[in-house]
Motif scaffolding. Structure first.
Motif, PDB file in Angstrom:
ATOM      1  N   GLY A   4      15.195  -4.540   0.586  1.00  0.00           N
ATOM      2  CA  GLY A   4      14.458  -4.333   1.499  1.00  0.00           C
ATOM      3  C   GLY A   4      13.779  -2.774   1.371  1.00  0.00           C
ATOM      4  N   GLU A   5      14.611  -1.807   0.999  1.00  0.00           N
ATOM      5  CA  GLU A   5      14.127  -0.487   0.713  1.00  0.00           C
ATOM      6  C   GLU A   5      12.916  -0.420  -0.229  1.00  0.00           C
ATOM      7  OE1 GLU A   5      18.135   2.057   1.374  1.00  0.00           O
ATOM      8  OE2 GLU A   5      17.886   1.144  -0.495  1.00  0.00           O
ATOM      9  N   ARG A   6      13.058  -1.203  -1.339  1.00  0.00           N
ATOM     10  CA  ARG A   6      12.043  -1.466  -2.443  1.00  0.00           C
ATOM     11  C   ARG A   6      10.631  -2.005  -1.632  1.00  0.00           C
ATOM     12  NH1 ARG A   6      13.424  -0.755  -7.753  1.00  0.00           N
ATOM     13  NH2 ARG A   6      15.572  -0.374  -8.164  1.00  0.00           N
ATOM     14  N   LEU A   7      11.002  -2.937  -0.956  1.00  0.00           N
ATOM     15  CA  LEU A   7       9.874  -3.696  -0.075  1.00  0.00           C
ATOM     16  C   LEU A   7       8.923  -2.698   0.783  1.00  0.00           C
ATOM     17  CD1 LEU A   7      11.140  -7.187   0.772  1.00  0.00           C
ATOM     18  CD2 LEU A   7       9.445  -6.724  -0.931  1.00  0.00           C
ATOM     19  N   ARG A   8       9.698  -1.816   1.368  1.00  0.00           N
ATOM     20  CA  ARG A   8       9.128  -0.742   2.345  1.00  0.00           C
ATOM     21  C   ARG A   8       8.563  -0.012   1.576  1.00  0.00           C
ATOM     22  NH1 ARG A   8      13.948   0.848   4.822  1.00  0.00           N
ATOM     23  NH2 ARG A   8      13.573  -0.954   6.241  1.00  0.00           N
ATOM     24  N   ARG A   9       9.050   0.571   0.377  1.00  0.00           N
ATOM     25  CA  ARG A   9       8.414   1.508  -0.450  1.00  0.00           C
ATOM     26  C   ARG A   9       7.054   1.100  -1.128  1.00  0.00           C
ATOM     27  NH1 ARG A   9      10.888   3.720  -5.777  1.00  0.00           N
ATOM     28  NH2 ARG A   9      12.166   5.272  -4.376  1.00  0.00           N
ATOM     29  N   LEU A  10       7.037  -0.074  -1.489  1.00  0.00           N
ATOM     30  CA  LEU A  10       6.030  -0.869  -1.946  1.00  0.00           C
ATOM     31  C   LEU A  10       4.911  -0.959  -0.986  1.00  0.00           C
ATOM     32  CD1 LEU A  10       7.488  -3.704  -4.188  1.00  0.00           C
ATOM     33  CD2 LEU A  10       6.204  -1.726  -5.162  1.00  0.00           C
ATOM     34  N   ARG A  11       5.198  -1.403   0.266  1.00  0.00           N
ATOM     35  CA  ARG A  11       4.182  -1.534   1.343  1.00  0.00           C
ATOM     36  C   ARG A  11       3.687  -0.378   1.708  1.00  0.00           C
ATOM     37  NH1 ARG A  11       4.611  -0.874   6.481  1.00  0.00           N
ATOM     38  NH2 ARG A  11       6.932  -0.957   6.576  1.00  0.00           N
ATOM     39  N   CYS A  51       6.726 -10.705  -5.584  1.00  0.00           N
ATOM     40  CA  CYS A  51       6.315 -10.401  -6.897  1.00  0.00           C
ATOM     41  C   CYS A  51       4.934 -10.132  -7.280  1.00  0.00           C
ATOM     42  CB  CYS A  51       7.355 -10.956  -7.899  1.00  0.00           C
ATOM     43  SG  CYS A  51       8.874 -10.367  -8.010  1.00  0.00           S
ATOM     44  N   ALA A  52       4.286 -11.398  -6.871  1.00  0.00           N
ATOM     45  CA  ALA A  52       3.029 -11.777  -7.123  1.00  0.00           C
ATOM     46  C   ALA A  52       2.010 -10.898  -6.068  1.00  0.00           C
ATOM     47  CB  ALA A  52       2.322 -13.274  -6.775  1.00  0.00           C
ATOM     48  N   TYR A  53       2.552 -10.748  -5.100  1.00  0.00           N
ATOM     49  CA  TYR A  53       1.803 -10.031  -3.878  1.00  0.00           C
ATOM     50  C   TYR A  53       1.724  -8.542  -4.393  1.00  0.00           C
ATOM     51  CZ  TYR A  53       0.058  -8.688   0.643  1.00  0.00           C
ATOM     52  OH  TYR A  53      -0.693  -7.986   1.604  1.00  0.00           O
ATOM     53  N   TYR A  54       3.099  -8.157  -4.620  1.00  0.00           N
ATOM     54  CA  TYR A  54       2.889  -6.499  -4.899  1.00  0.00           C
ATOM     55  C   TYR A  54       2.697  -6.341  -6.281  1.00  0.00           C
ATOM     56  CZ  TYR A  54       4.838  -5.448  -0.147  1.00  0.00           C
ATOM     57  OH  TYR A  54       4.776  -5.202   1.122  1.00  0.00           O
ATOM     58  N   GLN A  55       2.559  -7.064  -7.146  1.00  0.00           N
ATOM     59  CA  GLN A  55       2.230  -7.033  -8.698  1.00  0.00           C
ATOM     60  C   GLN A  55       3.500  -6.004  -9.537  1.00  0.00           C
ATOM     61  OE1 GLN A  55      -1.694  -5.553  -8.714  1.00  0.00           O
ATOM     62  NE2 GLN A  55      -2.595  -7.512  -8.554  1.00  0.00           N
ATOM     63  N   VAL A  56       4.685  -6.568  -8.923  1.00  0.00           N
ATOM     64  CA  VAL A  56       6.004  -6.018  -9.841  1.00  0.00           C
ATOM     65  C   VAL A  56       6.596  -7.203 -10.495  1.00  0.00           C
ATOM     66  CG1 VAL A  56       5.998  -4.153  -8.286  1.00  0.00           C
ATOM     67  CG2 VAL A  56       7.048  -6.201  -7.669  1.00  0.00           C
ATOM     68  N   THR A  57       7.697  -6.888 -11.334  1.00  0.00           N
ATOM     69  CA  THR A  57       8.616  -7.892 -11.635  1.00  0.00           C
ATOM     70  C   THR A  57       9.679  -8.208 -10.775  1.00  0.00           C
ATOM     71  OG1 THR A  57       9.923  -6.285 -12.948  1.00  0.00           O
ATOM     72  CG2 THR A  57       7.840  -7.141 -14.173  1.00  0.00           C
ATOM     73  N   ALA A  58      10.290  -9.570 -10.919  1.00  0.00           N
ATOM     74  CA  ALA A  58      11.455  -9.749 -10.074  1.00  0.00           C
ATOM     75  C   ALA A  58      12.664  -8.685 -10.496  1.00  0.00           C
ATOM     76  CB  ALA A  58      11.996 -11.109 -10.575  1.00  0.00           C
ATOM     77  N   ASP A  59      12.759  -8.127 -11.578  1.00  0.00           N
ATOM     78  CA  ASP A  59      13.695  -7.224 -12.103  1.00  0.00           C
ATOM     79  C   ASP A  59      13.516  -5.928 -11.228  1.00  0.00           C
ATOM     80  OD1 ASP A  59      14.805  -8.807 -13.916  1.00  0.00           O
ATOM     81  OD2 ASP A  59      14.112  -7.907 -15.796  1.00  0.00           O
ATOM     82  N   TYR A  60      12.238  -5.643 -10.912  1.00  0.00           N
ATOM     83  CA  TYR A  60      12.067  -4.366 -10.151  1.00  0.00           C
ATOM     84  C   TYR A  60      12.518  -4.574  -9.026  1.00  0.00           C
ATOM     85  CZ  TYR A  60      10.112  -0.742  -7.214  1.00  0.00           C
ATOM     86  OH  TYR A  60      10.164   0.219  -6.479  1.00  0.00           O
ATOM     87  N   LEU A  61      12.087  -5.888  -8.200  1.00  0.00           N
ATOM     88  CA  LEU A  61      12.434  -6.062  -6.726  1.00  0.00           C
ATOM     89  C   LEU A  61      13.767  -6.079  -6.635  1.00  0.00           C
ATOM     90  CD1 LEU A  61      10.521  -6.474  -4.503  1.00  0.00           C
ATOM     91  CD2 LEU A  61      10.842  -8.950  -4.880  1.00  0.00           C
ATOM     92  N   LEU A  62      14.639  -6.756  -7.576  1.00  0.00           N
ATOM     93  CA  LEU A  62      15.978  -7.019  -7.676  1.00  0.00           C
ATOM     94  C   LEU A  62      16.941  -5.806  -7.773  1.00  0.00           C
ATOM     95  CD1 LEU A  62      16.090 -10.773  -8.987  1.00  0.00           C
ATOM     96  CD2 LEU A  62      16.108  -9.675  -6.368  1.00  0.00           C
ATOM     97  N   GLY A  63      16.258  -4.800  -8.163  1.00  0.00           N
ATOM     98  CA  GLY A  63      16.904  -3.519  -8.668  1.00  0.00           C
ATOM     99  C   GLY A  63      17.569  -3.389  -9.849  1.00  0.00           C
ATOM    100  N   LEU A  64      17.138  -4.339 -10.955  1.00  0.00           N
ATOM    101  CA  LEU A  64      17.532  -4.444 -12.218  1.00  0.00           C
ATOM    102  C   LEU A  64      17.003  -3.324 -13.160  1.00  0.00           C
ATOM    103  CD1 LEU A  64      17.917  -8.328 -12.557  1.00  0.00           C
ATOM    104  CD2 LEU A  64      19.799  -6.492 -12.015  1.00  0.00           C
TER     105      LEU A  64
END
Length: 66
Positions: A4-11, A51-64
């Motif tokens: 959630g924090e990563r999504l908020r930051r990306l947005r 991931c496609a919408y924000y153009q990031v990897t799943a590893d980034y979104l999941l905090g890996l």
């Protein structure tokens, strides 16, 4: 940092509103808000779309990775 924090930051970095993202992904605003507020965890299919919408990897979104 949570998903959630990563999504908020990306947005925020992209200058989008929750409505922008929800509409762009075919979600309700409340569903997207629940992801950002860590009230619900997105399914694997939603993670792929995020991931496609924000153009990031799943590893980034999941905090890996940062």
């Amino acid at each position: 940092m949570s998903i959630g924090e990563r999504l908020r930051r990306l947005r925020s970095e992209k200058g989008f509103t929750q409505k922008d993202v929800a509409t762009g992904m075919g979600l309700t605003i409340s569903a997207y808000s629940n992801y950002e507020n860590d009230l619900r965890e997105p399914s694997i299919e939603i993670i792929k779309k995020l991931c496609a919408y924000y153009q990031v990897t799943a590893d980034y979104l999941l905090g890996l990775e940062d």
